[in-house]
Design a protein around this motif. Structure first.
Motif, short mmCIF file in Angstrom:
data_model
loop_
_atom_site.label_atom_id
_atom_site.label_comp_id
_atom_site.label_asym_id
_atom_site.label_seq_id
_atom_site.Cartn_x
_atom_site.Cartn_y
_atom_site.Cartn_z
N ALA A 20 -7.61 6.93 -1.91
CA ALA A 20 -6.78 6.63 -0.75
C ALA A 20 -7.59 6.70 0.54
O ALA A 20 -7.43 5.87 1.45
CB ALA A 20 -5.60 7.60 -0.67
N SER A 21 -8.50 7.67 0.62
CA SER A 21 -9.29 7.85 1.84
C SER A 21 -10.29 6.71 2.02
O SER A 21 -10.43 6.15 3.12
CB SER A 21 -10.02 9.19 1.79
OG SER A 21 -9.10 10.26 1.64
N VAL A 49 1.11 6.62 -0.22
CA VAL A 49 1.21 5.44 -1.07
C VAL A 49 0.53 5.69 -2.42
O VAL A 49 1.01 5.22 -3.46
CB VAL A 49 0.59 4.22 -0.37
CG1 VAL A 49 0.44 3.04 -1.33
CG2 VAL A 49 1.44 3.81 0.83
N TYR A 50 -0.56 6.42 -2.42
CA TYR A 50 -1.29 6.71 -3.65
C TYR A 50 -0.67 7.88 -4.44
O TYR A 50 -1.22 8.30 -5.45
CB TYR A 50 -2.75 7.03 -3.33
CG TYR A 50 -3.67 5.82 -3.40
CD1 TYR A 50 -4.52 5.63 -4.49
CD2 TYR A 50 -3.67 4.88 -2.39
CE1 TYR A 50 -5.35 4.53 -4.56
CE2 TYR A 50 -4.50 3.77 -2.45
CZ TYR A 50 -5.33 3.60 -3.54
OH TYR A 50 -6.16 2.49 -3.61
N ARG A 60 -7.21 10.45 -6.62
CA ARG A 60 -6.29 9.72 -5.75
C ARG A 60 -6.57 9.99 -4.28
O ARG A 60 -6.46 9.09 -3.44
CB ARG A 60 -4.84 10.09 -6.10
CG ARG A 60 -4.40 9.60 -7.47
CD ARG A 60 -2.91 9.85 -7.69
NE ARG A 60 -2.50 9.48 -9.05
CZ ARG A 60 -1.25 9.43 -9.48
NH1 ARG A 60 -0.27 9.75 -8.65
NH2 ARG A 60 -0.97 9.10 -10.72
N THR A 104 -2.61 6.24 9.61
CA THR A 104 -2.90 5.33 8.50
C THR A 104 -3.40 6.09 7.29
O THR A 104 -3.03 5.78 6.15
CB THR A 104 -3.96 4.30 8.94
OG1 THR A 104 -3.55 3.66 10.14
CG2 THR A 104 -4.17 3.25 7.85
N TRP A 105 -4.21 7.08 7.51
CA TRP A 105 -4.77 7.91 6.43
C TRP A 105 -3.65 8.64 5.69
O TRP A 105 -3.59 8.64 4.46
CB TRP A 105 -5.76 8.89 7.04
CG TRP A 105 -6.74 9.50 6.08
CD1 TRP A 105 -6.66 9.51 4.72
CD2 TRP A 105 -7.94 10.17 6.42
NE1 TRP A 105 -7.74 10.15 4.19
CE2 TRP A 105 -8.54 10.57 5.21
CE3 TRP A 105 -8.57 10.49 7.62
CZ2 TRP A 105 -9.75 11.28 5.18
CZ3 TRP A 105 -9.77 11.18 7.60
CH2 TRP A 105 -10.35 11.56 6.39
N ALA A 146 -1.67 6.29 3.56
CA ALA A 146 -2.36 5.93 2.32
C ALA A 146 -2.26 7.05 1.28
O ALA A 146 -2.08 6.78 0.09
CB ALA A 146 -3.83 5.62 2.60
N LEU A 186 -10.13 3.72 0.73
CA LEU A 186 -9.40 2.49 1.00
C LEU A 186 -8.96 2.43 2.46
O LEU A 186 -9.05 1.38 3.12
CB LEU A 186 -8.17 2.39 0.10
CG LEU A 186 -7.28 1.15 0.32
CD1 LEU A 186 -8.05 -0.11 -0.05
CD2 LEU A 186 -6.00 1.25 -0.50
N THR A 187 -8.51 3.56 3.00
CA THR A 187 -8.09 3.60 4.39
C THR A 187 -9.20 3.18 5.33
O THR A 187 -9.03 2.30 6.18
CB THR A 187 -7.61 5.02 4.76
OG1 THR A 187 -6.48 5.36 3.96
CG2 THR A 187 -7.25 5.11 6.23
#
Length: 513
Positions: free
Chosen positions: A110-111, A88-89, A106, A81-82, A85, A113-114
């Motif tokens: 991203a981290s 995606v970022y 970023r 998942t990390w 992300a 948010l994950t």
């Protein structure tokens, strides 16, 4: 580092073809692969390592939807998942890697948010997971990824010194605008472009244009922008930009200044570049306005650019003061043995006082006493009048590279900026900030032009953009420009970057005398 500076010359089409280098598409793909491999290794190590640090080698697991799973499988789920992300970022986008702080932001966004989303999912799904394991994996992984990105950036910067890993750029516009953009690109070590050509709205110095390709007039006149180490050929007029970009294999077309042939120029150029891998970049004429202050607000197809007006009061200034207070207080405690040792050496050198204080001008024109370790003889100010004729400083500042008033230990203190450490007291007391414009003398302020007084809108700094961009080697105009840019565009993130760059400058002093 030797910075190659360009020379703009009018060349024929045959001479305009540059030596082949790796295109952006090739190097970007290779660099992204390296980042992906490194990120994956660090994230797997942080999640699985957190599992062993928390549970050892005993079997441990979590309840997921009524089923029990081991933490190794859970670690792989979090790592996947990390990594998703980070993709995606666009943390490995060629437009952000290697320059600025956007790449690091970023990664952090991203981290966080994950882990934020996973925490919510685990809570809703009633996943029985050890908080210690979950909390430990995040900071270890984020710091690891950030550090690896920094190491890769240092490698990339070194490669760019030799013209590797650069995007081939064609600069378009009026001569003065192209001149400015080319200079800025080649003077900045972090610039990601190699300018391989220029397209002008008019051929300079006697050249005439035929079929979109400038041909030198008799005599082959050319114009030198900076130095003859590198030539940037004029390859076309504005009508031949797309064809010239294709011929040169340009990765980027940079439009400098205003759209010179009317409002349709940029749109038409974008149409001409369709179907190619060439990017179109506009060099904004909003000089000294940082990106976060610029917002695009389209209104019925009209792209409006909103520029935020600088604010000199409010919450972020309170936060800056709190940061200054705690960091300077901690630094004074941690560096107290060094401060005492330096004071002793100064005292033993010529038996004069260790500290030197001088009146400086702070925020809103208020004066204060600024402290420094004394690096000159006791009667240095009395000797100043005899040395004015040898002034090597810029503008209103007096500077001499071999000032006879500097003491033996003073040379060492100045070289590594150790003489400025007592200014931590000024920061702690609130007269100065850790980062800000250079603190001026009252005599300097009296000679300021009207716009230069904007330097006094915020507190002067122990370090600043002037410190990390050449110090005494800067011209007066350049030091003013840097200070005004900081005053209007500062941020806490930017302050941290400047403080980090200051540490690097202190280990490799430039312009310190």
């Amino acid at each position: 580092m030797t910075v190659l500076k360009p020379r703009l010359s009018v060349l024929g089409q045959r001479d305009a073809v540059s030596r082949p280098v790796s295109s952006e598409r090739t190097w970007a793909r290779q660099y992204r692969t390296r980042l992906f491999v490194t990120d994956t290794a660090i994230i797997l190590a942080s999640t699985i390592g957190a599992m062993f640090l928390r549970f050892g080698f005993d079997e441990a697991g979590a309840q997921i939807a009524g089923f029990r799973t081991d933490y190794f499988t859970l670690s792989l789920l979090i790592a996947s998942t990390w990594m998703f992300a980070l993709g995606v970022y666009h943390t490995r986008d060629p437009r952000v890697v290697g320059v600025g702080v956007a790449e690091y932001k970023r990664v952090v966004n991203a981290s966080t948010l994950t882990f934020g989303l996973l925490a919510i999912v685990f809570l809703v799904a009633k996943v029985d997971i050890a908080r210690g394991y979950f909390v430990l994996a995040l900071p270890v992984g984020v710091l690891g990824v950030l550090f690896s990105r920094w190491l890769w950036r240092q490698w990339l910067i070194r490669q760019r010194m030799f013209d590797h890993y650069l995007s081939r750029a064609l600069v378009v516009g009026g001569f003065d605008d192209v001149d400015y953009v080319v200079r800025q690109i080649h003077q900045k070590s972090g610039a990601a472009y190699n300018v391989v050509g220029a397209s002008l709205d008019a051929a300079p110095h006697g050249a005439h244009v035929r079929r979109g390709v400038p041909i030198p007039a008799s005599g082959g006149n050319s114009h030198t922008i900076a130095a003859p180490e590198r030539e940037v050929p004029v390859v076309s007029d504005l009508e031949g930009v797309a064809e010239a970009a294709k011929r040169l294999g340009a990765d980027t077309v940079i439009v400098a200044g205003q759209a010179l042939t009317g409002g349709d120029f940029v749109r038409t150029l974008a149409w001409q570049l369709e179907g190619t891998a060439t990017e179109l970049v506009l060099a904004s004429r909003l000089t000294d306005v940082a990106g976060p202050r610029i917002h695009f607000r389209p209104v019925e197809g009209l792209p409006l650019i909103h520029v935020e007006i600088p604010q000199f009061e409010g919450g972020k200034h309170v936060l800056k003061r709190a940061f200054d207070f705690f960091v300077s207080g901690f630094a004074l405690l941690a560096l107290s043995p060094l401060l005492l040792l330096l004071a002793l050496f100064i005292k033993l050198d010529d038996h004069g006082p260790a500290l030197f204080s001088q009146e400086r001008v702070g925020r809103n024109g208020e004066t204060f006493r600024m402290f420094k370790f004394r690096s000159m003889v006791v009667d240095a100010e009395a000797r100043l009048a005899k040395l004015q004729a040898q002034n090597e400083g810029n503008g209103l500042l007096f500077k001499m590279k071999n000032d006879p008033r500097v003491t033996r230990i003073g040379h060492f203190l100045r070289k590594y900026s150790l003489d400025e450490l007592p200014q931590l007291f000024n920061v702690f007391l609130g007269d100065m900030s850790l980062v800000g414009p250079r603190p001026p003398l009252p005599a300097e302020v009296e000679g300021y032009e009207n716009h230069v007084h904007r330097r006094l809108y915020i507190k002067p700094g122990l370090t600043g953009m002037w410190q990390v961009n050449g110090r005494s080697d800067l011209s007066w105009e350049e030091s003013v420009r840097l200070d005004l840019y900081y005053v209007e565009n500062w941020s806490l993130t930017g302050d941290l970057v400047i403080m980090w760059r200051t540490v690097k400058v202190l280990t490799h002093p430039v312009g310190a005398y």
